[in-house]
Design a protein around this motif. Structure first.
Motif, mmCIF file in Angstrom:
data_model
loop_
_atom_site.group_PDB
_atom_site.id
_atom_site.type_symbol
_atom_site.label_atom_id
_atom_site.label_comp_id
_atom_site.label_asym_id
_atom_site.label_seq_id
_atom_site.Cartn_x
_atom_site.Cartn_y
_atom_site.Cartn_z
ATOM 1 N N GLU A 1 -26.443 -68.072 -21.729
ATOM 2 C CA GLU A 1 -26.259 -68.510 -20.561
ATOM 3 C C GLU A 1 -25.641 -67.161 -20.038
ATOM 4 O O GLU A 1 -25.273 -66.115 -20.426
ATOM 5 C CB GLU A 1 -24.973 -69.527 -20.553
ATOM 6 N N VAL A 2 -25.639 -67.230 -18.558
ATOM 7 C CA VAL A 2 -25.117 -66.371 -17.794
ATOM 8 C C VAL A 2 -23.999 -66.885 -16.859
ATOM 9 O O VAL A 2 -24.151 -67.832 -16.051
ATOM 10 C CB VAL A 2 -26.224 -65.879 -16.877
ATOM 11 N N VAL A 3 -22.557 -66.298 -16.949
ATOM 12 C CA VAL A 3 -21.596 -66.729 -16.159
ATOM 13 C C VAL A 3 -21.206 -65.508 -15.157
ATOM 14 O O VAL A 3 -20.763 -64.432 -15.606
ATOM 15 C CB VAL A 3 -20.422 -67.089 -17.026
ATOM 16 N N ILE A 4 -21.519 -65.844 -13.989
ATOM 17 C CA ILE A 4 -21.228 -64.879 -12.684
ATOM 18 C C ILE A 4 -20.003 -65.146 -12.255
ATOM 19 O O ILE A 4 -19.529 -66.375 -11.824
ATOM 20 C CB ILE A 4 -22.429 -64.758 -11.609
ATOM 21 N N VAL A 5 -18.927 -64.522 -12.230
ATOM 22 C CA VAL A 5 -17.740 -64.603 -11.420
ATOM 23 C C VAL A 5 -17.628 -63.641 -10.198
ATOM 24 O O VAL A 5 -17.466 -62.309 -10.140
ATOM 25 C CB VAL A 5 -16.483 -64.241 -12.334
ATOM 26 N N ASP A 6 -17.703 -64.430 -9.121
ATOM 27 C CA ASP A 6 -17.745 -63.937 -7.819
ATOM 28 C C ASP A 6 -16.295 -63.457 -7.411
ATOM 29 O O ASP A 6 -15.450 -64.315 -7.193
ATOM 30 C CB ASP A 6 -18.268 -64.680 -6.727
ATOM 31 N N ASP A 7 -15.992 -62.043 -7.313
ATOM 32 C CA ASP A 7 -14.461 -61.746 -7.199
ATOM 33 C C ASP A 7 -14.154 -61.553 -5.677
ATOM 34 O O ASP A 7 -13.767 -60.587 -5.275
ATOM 35 C CB ASP A 7 -14.139 -60.282 -7.986
#
Length: 310
Positions: free
Chosen positions: A39-45
């Motif tokens: 899976e890919v977990v993107i965290v937009d800061d």
């Protein structure tokens, strides 16, 4: 070795670089690893724009989640991504990186052999036509040689290409989000990992292309921040180990300046060496700037306490 079937969670912190993020996701979509095993977990800061239009075209190619947080830096973003990850193993990269086709396979194969090891991959400069990006990568290559190849056990991996067991990562507290900038928190995590008695291992076949566009101004700024992070790292480490702050010996710097002589590069070796020297000047300035800033904060706090007690 057959392709492993371990489930991996790829964590990517991102801030205000939608084009770079799109290229990173494109590379992830082309991996040779089974799409149902990661899976890919993107965290937009805290990006000012909505990143869903960037992410949406890739949702049918991989399991993908997008988490948004208030701007707090990549260390906090990585920790948030790790907390939300579903896999037993975490693989970290950055939004300006493009993993090679066999990237996850290389990490997964090693994780099956050493599931409790902190793994670091090999990073390649994707912008060889950019002198400052080339010099920056030369510095990283030197650090990998100095801290890893020249010693019996690896001691440092950059956060844009690492893999680790989620359970151990969380147990150690993840990245320290109190670092003043995106510089040094990976070095501190590696040091804390080793102090806990765990293994670190280099996986050269886990490769990524790093496309970090730099100018003279941003090159200086980057290494100034590295200097600030270096002071904070040494301060935190000294407190943790109850020992005085220690810096690198003089041969670290002399070997750094002659390092380009050993390398094949599109630029004359002396142009890289000059920039490496400039980078260390910026690091020193940043180091003492952070030291003075913290002393000023301490003096102000003492003055405020004295005023309240008076």
């Amino acid at each position: 070795m057959d392709t492993p079937s371990v489930f991996l969670s790829v964590v990517i912190p991102t801030y205000n670089r939608p084009q770079r993020l799109a290229l990173c996701l494109k590379a992830l979509a082309e991996l040779d690893y089974p799409c149902d095993r990661y899976e890919v977990v993107i965290v937009d800061d805290g990006s000012p724009m909505d990143l869903e239009p960037v992410v949406a075209p890739f949702r049918d190619q991989m399991t993908l989640s997008l988490i948004k947080q208030a701007n707090a830096g990549p260390a906090k973003a990585r920790n948030v991504g790790a907390y939300h990850a579903k896999g037993p193993f975490l693989v970290f990269t950055d939004d300006d990186c493009m993993p090679a086709v066999g990237w996850l396979t290389a990490f997964a194969q090693q994780l099956m052999l050493t599931p409790k090891a902190f793994l670091g991959g090999h990073t390649i400069n994707a912008l060889p036509q950019n002198l400052f990006s080339t010099a920056s990568q030369e510095l990283i290559d030197y650090l990998y040689q100095y801290y890893n190849e020249q010693r019996q056990k690896p001691q440092f991996f950059a956060s844009n290409n690492i893999a680790v067991a989620k359970e151990l990562f969380l147990a150690l507290g993840g990245f320290d989000p109190s670092f003043p900038n995106a510089a040094g928190e990976d070095r501190e995590l590696c040091d804390r990992w080793l102090q806990a008695g765990y293994l670190m291992k280099f996986v050269p076949t886990a490769q990524i292309q790093h496309a970090h566009h730099l100018s003279l101004r941003s090159f200086w700024k980057q290494h100034f921040y590295y200097g600030r992070g270096a002071f904070y790292f040494h301060q935190v480490r000294a407190k943790r180990q109850a020992a005085p702050i220690r810096v690198e010996p003089l041969n670290f710097y002399s070997d750094l300046l002659t390092f380009p002589l050993q390398r094949s590069c599109a630029y004359p070796w002396y142009s890289i060496s000059i920039l490496l020297l400039l980078s260390q000047v910026a690091v020193v300035v940043g180091f003492f700037w952070e030291q003075l800033a913290q002393r000023s904060k301490g003096s102000l706090a003492m003055a405020n306490e004295a005023g309240l007690s008076g």
